[in-house]
Design a protein around this motif. Structure first.
Motif, PDB file in Angstrom:
ATOM      1  N   MET A  91      23.850  38.657  35.764  1.00 50.53           N
ATOM      2  CA  MET A  91      23.864  38.322  37.400  1.00 50.53           C
ATOM      3  C   MET A  91      24.691  39.173  38.124  1.00 50.53           C
ATOM      4  SD  MET A  91      21.893  35.610  37.076  1.00 50.53           S
ATOM      5  CE  MET A  91      20.962  36.749  35.735  1.00 50.53           C
ATOM      6  N   ALA A  92      25.909  39.526  37.665  1.00 51.34           N
ATOM      7  CA  ALA A  92      26.916  40.476  38.372  1.00 51.34           C
ATOM      8  C   ALA A  92      26.316  41.879  38.566  1.00 51.34           C
ATOM      9  CB  ALA A  92      28.037  40.500  37.481  1.00 51.34           C
ATOM     10  N   TYR A  93      25.594  42.444  37.583  1.00 52.55           N
ATOM     11  CA  TYR A  93      25.101  43.671  37.679  1.00 52.55           C
ATOM     12  C   TYR A  93      24.256  43.609  39.113  1.00 52.55           C
ATOM     13  CZ  TYR A  93      22.852  48.087  36.965  1.00 52.55           C
ATOM     14  OH  TYR A  93      22.437  49.447  36.897  1.00 52.55           O
ATOM     15  N   TRP A 140      29.626  49.462  44.068  1.00 52.26           N
ATOM     16  CA  TRP A 140      28.964  50.327  43.286  1.00 52.26           C
ATOM     17  C   TRP A 140      29.833  50.622  41.845  1.00 52.26           C
ATOM     18  CZ3 TRP A 140      24.362  50.630  44.218  1.00 52.26           C
ATOM     19  CH2 TRP A 140      23.794  50.594  45.363  1.00 52.26           C
ATOM     20  N   ARG A 141      31.101  51.027  42.046  1.00 46.11           N
ATOM     21  CA  ARG A 141      31.850  51.112  40.750  1.00 46.11           C
ATOM     22  C   ARG A 141      31.868  50.089  39.825  1.00 46.11           C
ATOM     23  NH1 ARG A 141      35.154  54.075  44.380  1.00 46.11           N
ATOM     24  NH2 ARG A 141      36.764  52.272  44.553  1.00 46.11           N
ATOM     25  N   HIS A 142      31.716  48.620  40.253  1.00 45.69           N
ATOM     26  CA  HIS A 142      31.838  47.668  39.600  1.00 45.69           C
ATOM     27  C   HIS A 142      30.485  47.657  38.742  1.00 45.69           C
ATOM     28  CE1 HIS A 142      35.293  45.049  41.488  1.00 45.69           C
ATOM     29  NE2 HIS A 142      35.678  45.932  40.936  1.00 45.69           N
ATOM     30  N   ARG A 143      29.380  47.818  39.555  1.00 47.06           N
ATOM     31  CA  ARG A 143      28.170  47.803  39.188  1.00 47.06           C
ATOM     32  C   ARG A 143      27.948  48.895  37.774  1.00 47.06           C
ATOM     33  NH1 ARG A 143      22.470  46.674  40.033  1.00 47.06           N
ATOM     34  NH2 ARG A 143      21.259  48.617  39.928  1.00 47.06           N
ATOM     35  N   THR A 155      33.207  33.717  45.468  1.00 49.80           N
ATOM     36  CA  THR A 155      32.431  33.295  44.220  1.00 49.80           C
ATOM     37  C   THR A 155      32.638  34.510  43.183  1.00 49.80           C
ATOM     38  OG1 THR A 155      30.983  32.260  45.707  1.00 49.80           O
ATOM     39  CG2 THR A 155      30.350  32.726  43.434  1.00 49.80           C
ATOM     40  N   ASN A 156      32.855  35.642  43.631  1.00 55.62           N
ATOM     41  CA  ASN A 156      32.648  36.829  42.685  1.00 55.62           C
ATOM     42  C   ASN A 156      34.116  36.929  41.768  1.00 55.62           C
ATOM     43  OD1 ASN A 156      30.332  37.744  43.567  1.00 55.62           O
ATOM     44  ND2 ASN A 156      31.113  39.454  44.872  1.00 55.62           N
ATOM     45  N   VAL A 157      35.223  36.502  42.477  1.00 54.39           N
ATOM     46  CA  VAL A 157      36.243  36.449  41.816  1.00 54.39           C
ATOM     47  C   VAL A 157      36.473  35.484  40.460  1.00 54.39           C
ATOM     48  CG1 VAL A 157      38.989  35.567  41.977  1.00 54.39           C
ATOM     49  CG2 VAL A 157      37.773  36.885  43.840  1.00 54.39           C
ATOM     50  N   LYS A 158      35.610  34.298  40.897  1.00 59.32           N
ATOM     51  CA  LYS A 158      35.339  33.080  39.746  1.00 59.32           C
ATOM     52  C   LYS A 158      34.533  33.726  38.663  1.00 59.32           C
ATOM     53  CE  LYS A 158      36.069  29.314  42.674  1.00 59.32           C
ATOM     54  NZ  LYS A 158      35.210  28.160  43.448  1.00 59.32           N
ATOM     55  N   GLU A 159      33.544  34.456  39.057  1.00 58.17           N
ATOM     56  CA  GLU A 159      32.577  35.053  38.177  1.00 58.17           C
ATOM     57  C   GLU A 159      33.288  36.021  37.250  1.00 58.17           C
ATOM     58  OE1 GLU A 159      29.599  37.954  39.835  1.00 58.17           O
ATOM     59  OE2 GLU A 159      27.997  36.349  38.847  1.00 58.17           O
ATOM     60  N   TYR A 160      33.993  37.094  37.671  1.00 56.66           N
ATOM     61  CA  TYR A 160      34.537  37.872  36.863  1.00 56.66           C
ATOM     62  C   TYR A 160      35.685  37.208  36.029  1.00 56.66           C
ATOM     63  CZ  TYR A 160      32.007  41.808  38.673  1.00 56.66           C
ATOM     64  OH  TYR A 160      30.913  42.659  39.072  1.00 56.66           O
ATOM     65  N   ASP A 161      36.336  36.364  36.482  1.00 56.86           N
ATOM     66  CA  ASP A 161      37.528  35.510  35.606  1.00 56.86           C
ATOM     67  C   ASP A 161      36.666  34.961  34.544  1.00 56.86           C
ATOM     68  OD1 ASP A 161      39.620  35.977  37.091  1.00 56.86           O
ATOM     69  OD2 ASP A 161      39.850  34.150  38.244  1.00 56.86           O
ATOM     70  N   THR A 162      35.846  34.330  34.747  1.00 59.76           N
ATOM     71  CA  THR A 162      34.893  33.482  33.650  1.00 59.76           C
ATOM     72  C   THR A 162      34.474  34.568  32.685  1.00 59.76           C
ATOM     73  OG1 THR A 162      34.300  31.783  35.251  1.00 59.76           O
ATOM     74  CG2 THR A 162      32.907  31.896  33.014  1.00 59.76           C
ATOM     75  N   ALA A 163      33.904  35.761  33.092  1.00 51.63           N
ATOM     76  CA  ALA A 163      33.714  36.820  32.304  1.00 51.63           C
ATOM     77  C   ALA A 163      34.522  37.201  31.481  1.00 51.63           C
ATOM     78  CB  ALA A 163      32.778  37.969  33.158  1.00 51.63           C
ATOM     79  N   ALA A 164      35.648  37.465  32.067  1.00 52.90           N
ATOM     80  CA  ALA A 164      36.901  38.085  31.210  1.00 52.90           C
ATOM     81  C   ALA A 164      37.423  36.851  30.283  1.00 52.90           C
ATOM     82  CB  ALA A 164      37.996  38.006  32.176  1.00 52.90           C
ATOM     83  N   TYR A 165      37.133  35.644  30.562  1.00 55.56           N
ATOM     84  CA  TYR A 165      37.462  34.655  29.470  1.00 55.56           C
ATOM     85  C   TYR A 165      36.747  34.553  28.343  1.00 55.56           C
ATOM     86  CZ  TYR A 165      37.282  30.067  27.216  1.00 55.56           C
ATOM     87  OH  TYR A 165      37.451  28.864  26.399  1.00 55.56           O
ATOM     88  N   HIS A 166      35.262  34.800  28.495  1.00 56.70           N
ATOM     89  CA  HIS A 166      34.635  34.611  27.608  1.00 56.70           C
ATOM     90  C   HIS A 166      34.514  36.109  26.500  1.00 56.70           C
ATOM     91  CE1 HIS A 166      32.173  31.298  28.565  1.00 56.70           C
ATOM     92  NE2 HIS A 166      31.835  31.620  29.487  1.00 56.70           N
ATOM     93  N   ALA A 167      34.876  37.397  27.298  1.00 50.91           N
ATOM     94  CA  ALA A 167      35.170  38.432  26.510  1.00 50.91           C
ATOM     95  C   ALA A 167      36.413  38.396  25.720  1.00 50.91           C
ATOM     96  CB  ALA A 167      35.579  39.870  27.564  1.00 50.91           C
ATOM     97  N   GLY A 168      37.370  37.627  26.294  1.00 47.57           N
ATOM     98  CA  GLY A 168      38.789  37.343  25.488  1.00 47.57           C
ATOM     99  C   GLY A 168      38.376  36.664  24.154  1.00 47.57           C
ATOM    100  N   GLN A 169      37.551  35.599  24.371  1.00 42.44           N
ATOM    101  CA  GLN A 169      37.294  34.759  23.404  1.00 42.44           C
ATOM    102  C   GLN A 169      36.637  35.542  22.015  1.00 42.44           C
ATOM    103  OE1 GLN A 169      38.162  31.298  22.916  1.00 42.44           O
ATOM    104  NE2 GLN A 169      39.566  32.137  24.558  1.00 42.44           N
TER     105      GLN A 169
END
Length: 186
Positions: free
Chosen positions: A24-26, A60-63, A114-128
């Motif tokens: 979704m982020a991409y 663009w860099r995030h993408r 919304t994007n801040v929350k999205e990346y925070d949540t992705a970071a959480y899953h990556a950490g897990q």
């Protein structure tokens, strides 16, 4: 069910969630970058042009970074979503030229929130999943998105339309931000 199977299912769930968010982020970054291209071309003040143009470059860099993560996780962008989000971004970029100054600023800030929350949540899953490199990079992206939100928030902070707009669309740039999950890295 034994403990190892439950743990494995949990890991699979984190992986699925991470990939979903990254997909979704991409595509979302594509829409945002095109929208910001139109946005910075629609404003007149040089500091706003410079700020929004910088934000476009960061999207663009995030993408690119998210695309690399997806590839390493064995996934790939969803073609039809790419087309859809590209069209949405270009349409929003065009509309920035006809909707006035305030609304593109407000909705850009709301989107970044919304994007801040999205990346925070992705970071959480990556950490897990033990993907510390991804977690760190995603938290940096969340921080950058927070800076974007703050930029747009500063632009509209004293605008006459803010009280009525925030009552309808709920984002308020004056609300104190919740601490991010950076503590997960400690």
């Amino acid at each position: 069910m034994n403990t190892s199977k439950r743990f494995h299912m949990n890991k699979d769930s984190h992986r699925d969630q991470l990939i979903h968010i990254l997909l979704m982020a991409y595509s979302g970054e594509l829409a945002a970058a095109y929208a910001y291209r139109g946005h910075w071309k629609s404003v007149k003040a040089s500091d706003q042009i410079k700020g929004i143009r910088k934000i476009e470059e960061e999207e663009w860099r995030h993408r690119k970074a998210v695309g690399q993560m997806l590839k390493q996780l064995g996934s790939h962008p969803i073609f039809l979503r790419e087309i859809k989000m590209g069209c949405i971004g270009r349409t929003i970029g065009f509309l920035c030229h006809v909707t006035g100054w305030f609304f593109p600023m407000y909705f850009a800030g709301r989107l970044e929130h919304t994007n801040v929350k999205e990346y925070d949540t992705a970071a959480y899953h990556a950490g897990q999943l033990g993907l510390k490199k991804y977690q760190k990079e995603l938290l940096k992206m969340a921080q950058t998105e927070q800076e974007h939100e703050d930029f747009f928030g500063r632009m509209i902070l004293n605008h006459l339309l803010l009280p009525i707009t925030k009552s309808i669309f709920t984002w308020d740039p004056r609300v104190k931000k919740a601490p991010r999950i950076k503590k997960a890295l400690v």
